[in-house]
Design a protein around this motif. Structure first.
Motif, short mmCIF file in Angstrom:
data_model
loop_
_atom_site.label_atom_id
_atom_site.label_comp_id
_atom_site.label_asym_id
_atom_site.label_seq_id
_atom_site.Cartn_x
_atom_site.Cartn_y
_atom_site.Cartn_z
N THR A 181 -18.86 13.59 -1.83
CA THR A 181 -17.45 13.71 -2.21
C THR A 181 -17.32 14.07 -3.68
OG1 THR A 181 -16.95 11.99 -0.57
CG2 THR A 181 -15.21 12.55 -2.13
N TYR A 182 -18.12 13.42 -4.52
CA TYR A 182 -18.08 13.74 -5.95
C TYR A 182 -18.51 15.19 -6.19
CZ TYR A 182 -18.41 13.29 -10.98
OH TYR A 182 -18.22 13.48 -12.33
N ARG A 183 -19.63 15.60 -5.55
CA ARG A 183 -20.11 16.96 -5.76
C ARG A 183 -19.11 17.99 -5.24
NH1 ARG A 183 -24.98 19.50 -6.94
NH2 ARG A 183 -25.09 17.78 -8.43
N TYR A 184 -18.47 17.69 -4.13
CA TYR A 184 -17.46 18.59 -3.58
C TYR A 184 -16.34 18.78 -4.61
CZ TYR A 184 -15.09 20.68 0.56
OH TYR A 184 -14.52 21.53 1.48
N GLY A 185 -15.82 17.66 -5.15
CA GLY A 185 -14.76 17.75 -6.15
C GLY A 185 -15.19 18.52 -7.38
N GLU A 186 -16.42 18.30 -7.78
CA GLU A 186 -16.96 19.00 -8.94
C GLU A 186 -17.01 20.51 -8.70
OE1 GLU A 186 -20.59 17.81 -11.88
OE2 GLU A 186 -21.09 18.02 -9.76
N ARG A 187 -17.45 20.89 -7.52
CA ARG A 187 -17.62 22.31 -7.21
C ARG A 187 -16.29 23.04 -7.07
NH1 ARG A 187 -22.71 23.40 -8.82
NH2 ARG A 187 -24.33 22.73 -7.34
N ILE A 188 -15.26 22.37 -6.51
CA ILE A 188 -13.98 23.06 -6.32
C ILE A 188 -13.02 22.81 -7.46
CG2 ILE A 188 -14.24 22.99 -3.80
CD1 ILE A 188 -12.02 20.87 -3.75
N GLY A 189 -13.46 22.09 -8.49
CA GLY A 189 -12.61 21.83 -9.64
C GLY A 189 -11.46 20.90 -9.33
N CYS A 190 -11.75 19.81 -8.60
CA CYS A 190 -10.71 18.85 -8.22
C CYS A 190 -11.04 17.49 -8.84
CB CYS A 190 -10.62 18.75 -6.70
SG CYS A 190 -9.37 17.59 -6.11
N PRO A 191 -10.55 17.20 -10.04
CA PRO A 191 -10.86 15.92 -10.69
C PRO A 191 -10.36 14.72 -9.90
CG PRO A 191 -9.16 17.10 -11.92
CD PRO A 191 -9.71 18.05 -10.90
N GLU A 192 -9.31 14.92 -9.06
CA GLU A 192 -8.82 13.79 -8.26
C GLU A 192 -9.89 13.31 -7.28
OE1 GLU A 192 -5.23 16.37 -9.28
OE2 GLU A 192 -7.28 16.69 -8.56
N MET A 193 -10.67 14.24 -6.73
CA MET A 193 -11.74 13.84 -5.82
C MET A 193 -12.81 13.05 -6.56
SD MET A 193 -12.41 17.12 -3.33
CE MET A 193 -13.66 16.29 -2.35
N MET A 194 -13.17 13.52 -7.73
CA MET A 194 -14.22 12.83 -8.50
C MET A 194 -13.75 11.45 -8.93
SD MET A 194 -15.80 16.00 -10.76
CE MET A 194 -14.26 16.72 -11.29
N ASP A 195 -12.52 11.35 -9.41
CA ASP A 195 -11.99 10.05 -9.83
C ASP A 195 -11.84 9.10 -8.64
OD1 ASP A 195 -11.92 10.37 -12.54
OD2 ASP A 195 -9.82 10.97 -12.65
N LEU A 196 -11.47 9.66 -7.47
CA LEU A 196 -11.36 8.83 -6.27
C LEU A 196 -12.68 8.12 -5.99
CD1 LEU A 196 -9.83 7.97 -3.66
CD2 LEU A 196 -10.74 10.05 -2.61
N VAL A 197 -13.77 8.86 -6.06
CA VAL A 197 -15.08 8.27 -5.78
C VAL A 197 -15.43 7.21 -6.83
CG1 VAL A 197 -17.54 8.72 -5.47
CG2 VAL A 197 -15.87 10.39 -4.69
N LEU A 198 -15.17 7.51 -8.09
CA LEU A 198 -15.53 6.56 -9.15
C LEU A 198 -14.71 5.28 -9.06
CD1 LEU A 198 -15.97 9.04 -12.15
CD2 LEU A 198 -17.72 8.12 -10.63
#
Length: 552
Positions: free
Chosen positions: A325-342
């Motif tokens: 999930t974090y890598r997906y957010g990183e690749r598509i430029g979606c900080p909400e995905m990365m923050d969601l995981v954290l």
């Protein structure tokens, strides 16, 4: 999409030679592991994994007798076999990772025991998935079943073989050679022989990316002939993924729910990242609009805290696979995905400890998930407060998430759906809605029971939580909604006026004609003064209407 954007020869030319392929540090690369262990969280992970591995030392490996396998046929039970089956694979992953952290050799004998136990299994497929001859309680040996967990087993063994190659070769050249031989015989050769014999090859649900990603994971490690690997990818796996994407809802909504998102778009990430690694970054598809929409869905499906939008067979408790999930957010430029995981890793306390330090063991692929968590993700806390759009509407699948506040655990949340009763992992739930207040469930979707032989059979809709009476939906003259694509919502409209969000849909078309309905219009409104659910109906003769509402 995939097949049209590259050729087999371009792919073959970009693939790194087998001996140079190194997506993760091997156990023998001690400098790389020392760098990993300089971080506090990584040391916590090592302590946890090594402690678990020490506890497993000398313990009997879970037994998988034939009579346990036969229980699915005899009584429909799945869990009695699946629990020890998954435990074998997760214990092996724990031991392998502990050896990589420590590199003292003290876990190698136990790792060998686990590998041999798995290699000796009659089938890597679960009883619920296995090919069997008529009247036989056990899987057939003349036709290997390439299914979810046989593919996942191949991936776990292949990654074990990669990480501990030198150590296994020194300990037992026979087992070192037998791992790739068994992966070839049980998974890769049957796929090359006729991939279309497997139902998941038609691209209809999460089975497709889940199987494809694990097949490719295994092949990338054990296929030394890189032209053969290119043919497998381009001629067999990519066409199957294209079918999956062509059948995926165009609005990016995962109609199987956020839990299955992990095994659907989340599994697709594993494929894309392994292809990125095996071609040294030559190919990327993350800028495709559908791929981007598919990723962002998981942010919308998180309602608040531990709670997710759990239509169909989804679980109400929110959970994501951290690394993908974090890598997906990183690749598509979606900080909400990365923050969601954290936030999720820290149990929704931004400044809290990561708990558990390394992700849960899931279905058996702990090793594969853990390696990606260790190497793909930062160990730093989230940088921003979670905020969500106040209204998200998926027009193709007809799913709405409307919020009173942007902060997830504040105010009212209304999630509702139209759609049809022929969706993946379908429940007869057209018109279903759930309500949360200040992050806590008020009106709920009761979810799905423990899977059994009945769950995916012709008697599925005898199960109470699959029927419309198991949802917040009217029963008309004792008649419930019917399964199938033709039973759906009609005249669906969404309106937004200031702070008011209103979804209107006619549910009468989700019932058979014998229900006697001319119309059954449900209007669901989130406004400044609360949530209103209003049903109005038209009939030729009097009807009895029972409205079910489920609470925690």
């Amino acid at each position: 999409m995939f097949c049209q954007s590259t050729t087999e020869s371009e792919l073959a030319g970009a693939i790194i030679p087998a001996g140079e392929f190194a997506p993760f540090p091997r156990c023998q690369d001690r400098d790389a592991w020392r760098v990993i262990l300089q971080d506090d969280l990584q040391r916590q992970r090592a302590d946890v994994v090594i402690s678990q591995a020490e506890s497993a030392m000398g313990q009997p490996w879970p037994q998988l007798p034939a009579t346990l396998y036969a229980e699915f046929v005899r009584i429909g039970n799945r869990t009695h076999y699946e629990a020890p089956y998954f435990e074998r694979r997760n214990r092996l992953g724990t031991l392998v990772l502990a050896e990589c952290y420590e590199a003292k050799g003290r876990f190698l004998d136990e790792i060998l025991n686990g590998i041999v136990a798995i290699l000796e299994e009659l089938s890597w497929a679960l009883p619920a998935h296995a090919f069997r001859h008529q009247g036989d309680i056990l899987p057939c040996e003349d036709r290997h079943t390439v299914a979810l967990f046989s593919c996942e087993t191949a991936a776990v063994l292949a990654e074990t073989h990669y990480l501990l190659g030198a150590e296994l070769q020194a300990l037992s050249p026979t087992i070192y050679q037998r791992i790739p031989q068994q992966i070839q015989a049980r998974i890769l050769e049957p796929v090359e022989e006729n991939i279309d014999r497997y139902v998941w090859a038609d691209g209809h649900n999460n089975w497709t990316p889940w199987c494809v990603s694990n097949i490719f994971l295994a092949a990338s490690y054990v296929m030394t002939d890189r032209q053969r690997l290119a043919t497998l990818i381009h001629s067999l796996l990519m066409p199957v993924l294209d079918r999956f994407l062509n059948r995926y809802p165009v609005d990016g909504c995962c109609d199987e729910g956020p839990g299955y998102w992990n095994a659907s778009p989340g599994a697709l990430v594993v494929f894309l990242e392994q292809l990125h690694a095996v071609t040294n970054g030559a190919f990327s598809w993350y800028d495709d609009p559908l791929i981007q929409k598919m990723g962002r869905y998981v942010v919308d499906a998180h309602l608040a805290g531990n709670w997710a939008l759990n239509f169909a067979d989804a679980q109400a408790r929110f959970g994501v696979r951290r690394a993908v999930t974090y890598r997906y957010g990183e690749r598509i430029g979606c900080p909400e995905m990365m923050d969601l995981v954290l936030h999720f890793m820290r149990r929704w306390q931004p400044d809290g400890e990561v708990d558990p330090p390394i992700g849960s063991k899931g279905t058996g692929d702990f090793l594969c998930q853990a390696m990606r968590e260790i190497t793909w993700m930062p160990t730093t806390p989230p940088q921003a407060e979670m905020k969500r759009q106040r209204c998200v509407w998926y027009p193709h699948t007809e799913v709405l998430i409307a919020r009173e506040k942007q902060v997830p655990d504040q105010g009212l949340i209304l999630a509702a759906k139209g759609g049809h009763n022929g969706e993946n992992h379908n429940h007869n739930d057209v018109g279903q809605f759930v309500v949360l207040c200040d992050g806590k469930p008020m009106i709920v979707d009761v979810g799905v029971g423990c899977y059994s032989a009945k769950t995916f059979s012709s008697t599925r809709y005898e199960l109470p939580f699959m029927r419309s009476s198991g949802h917040n939906i009217p029963v008309i003259n004792g008649i419930e909604q019917s399964p199938g694509h033709d039973f759906r919502a009609s005249d669906v409209s969404l309106t937004q006026e200031g702070e008011t969000v209103r979804l209107t849909l006619d549910l009468s078309t989700a019932y058979e004609n014998r229900a006697g309905l001319q119309s059954l219009v449900r209007t669901m409104t989130l406004a400044s003064d609360g949530i209103t659910i209003a049903d109005s109906y038209g009939t030729e003769s009097p009807v009895e209407i029972v409205l079910n509402l489920y609470t925690p």
